[in-house]
Design a protein around this motif. Structure first.
Motif: not given
Ligand code: SAM
Length: 293
Positions: A53-54, A100-106, A115-117, A124-130
């Motif tokens: 969306p961004t 996207q790559l340079d934004n640590p929050d992604r 984060p493990l996103d 979308e709901s599933l993150t890398l942590a999940q």
């Protein structure tokens, strides 16, 4: 800032008609789209889409009557086209953009603490942590092997799950450390490169969407219309070749009324481009044209 890769080469291949209809299936930050609009006439039209969306918020700032933007997966964009709307050209520049790559929050980069996103779309709901928490060691190793072509996949998967269970794996830097600790010292590539690629591809089902996109795209091109794609790794490259060659076989055997023919062998960025933009170094440009028998 994102620098569009193989810009002149891709637009020269894409534009067959200055007042035609075009699709940029991976808008990103609009580098290709902006240059494309500059080369097109006022009667032309450009549909763009991005899963993130961004990216689509950035498209609104273009303020150009020829542009229609959709936030969706490129495998779904064709459902949004008007009936019988055939395109003169489709461009897809796969992978991630620098924003996207340079934004640590992604959570896409092993260079930053994040984060493990790793979701392409935060809707979308599933993150890398999940994903890590719900995948067995064997499946994780298979993901890293299949999508990262990582020969140390088993060792890395085991380390990831062991550290996660002990609460030692919370960030992208922790994840990168798992790969670093499995590698012998002195390897040329960063040891986490393949693992990060693999997990991102799996989490976002990138190969499935790519396959669907390649199967649908030719249906929406006019005769002589161009499909121009930029790939960044061998899995994308092989998928493009396999699907489009398969279509060609289907046409020869009367199972399809059309196919895509390769216009030239894949093009690579010039030395000058890779010097100015090192992220371009693994890019390959593939140019196909629709034809019927
Ligand atoms: C390399 S960037 C494109 C950069 C763009 N050509 C430019 O010059 O700014 C790839 C973009 O594709 C998007 N993307 C990746 N997979 C997608 C998918 N399955 N559907 C739609 N967009 C996708 C990403 O969000 C990213 O913005």
């Amino acid at each position: 800032m994102h620098q569009p890769v193989l810009l002149n080469e891709s637009l020269e291949a894409l534009i067959t008609l200055n007042d035609g209809r075009y699709l940029d299936a991976t808008f990103g930050r609009g580098g290709h789209s902006k240059a494309l609009l500059n080369r097109l006439q006022p009667e032309a039209s450009l549909i763009v889409c991005d899963r993130d969306p961004t990216a689509i918020t950035a498209a609104a700032s273009f303020n150009d009557h020829r542009l229609s933007a959709f936030c969706c997966n490129y495998s779904d964009i064709f459902d949004k086209l008007e009936n019988n709307c055939l395109l003169n050209g489709i461009l897809a520049d796969f992978g991630l953009c620098s924003a996207q790559l340079d934004n640590p929050d992604r959570g896409f980069s092993f260079q930053y603490e994040g984060p493990l996103d790793m979701r392409m779309s935060q809707n979308e709901s599933l993150t890398l942590a999940q994903l890590i928490d719900t995948t067995s060691e064997k499946d994780l190793a298979n993901i890293i092997y299949e999508y990262g072509e990582e020969r140390l996949s088993r060792k890395i998967a085991k380390t990831i799950l062991e550290r996660r269970k002990k609460g030692l794996l919370k960030t992208t830097k922790d994840l990168a450390q798992c790969a670093i600790d499995c590698y012998p010292k002195g390897s040329l590539k960063h040891p986490a490169t393949r693992t990060f690629q693999a997990l991102r591809i799996a989490l976002n089902a990138e190969m499935d969407h790519l396959e669907l996109f390649l199967k649908k795209a030719p249906l929406y091109l006019c005769e002589g219309g161009r499909l121009v794609v930029i790939t960044f790794h061998s899995l994308e490259y092989t998928k493009v070749k396999t699907i489009l060659n398969h279509q060609y076989d289907d046409m020869r055997h009367g199972r399809l009324p059309f196919a895509m023919k390769k216009v030239v062998h894949p093009l690579f960025p010039s030395e000058n481009e890779t010097r100015v933009n090192p992220r371009a170094r693994s890019a390959r440009l593939h140019i196909y044209e629709k034809f019927s028998e």
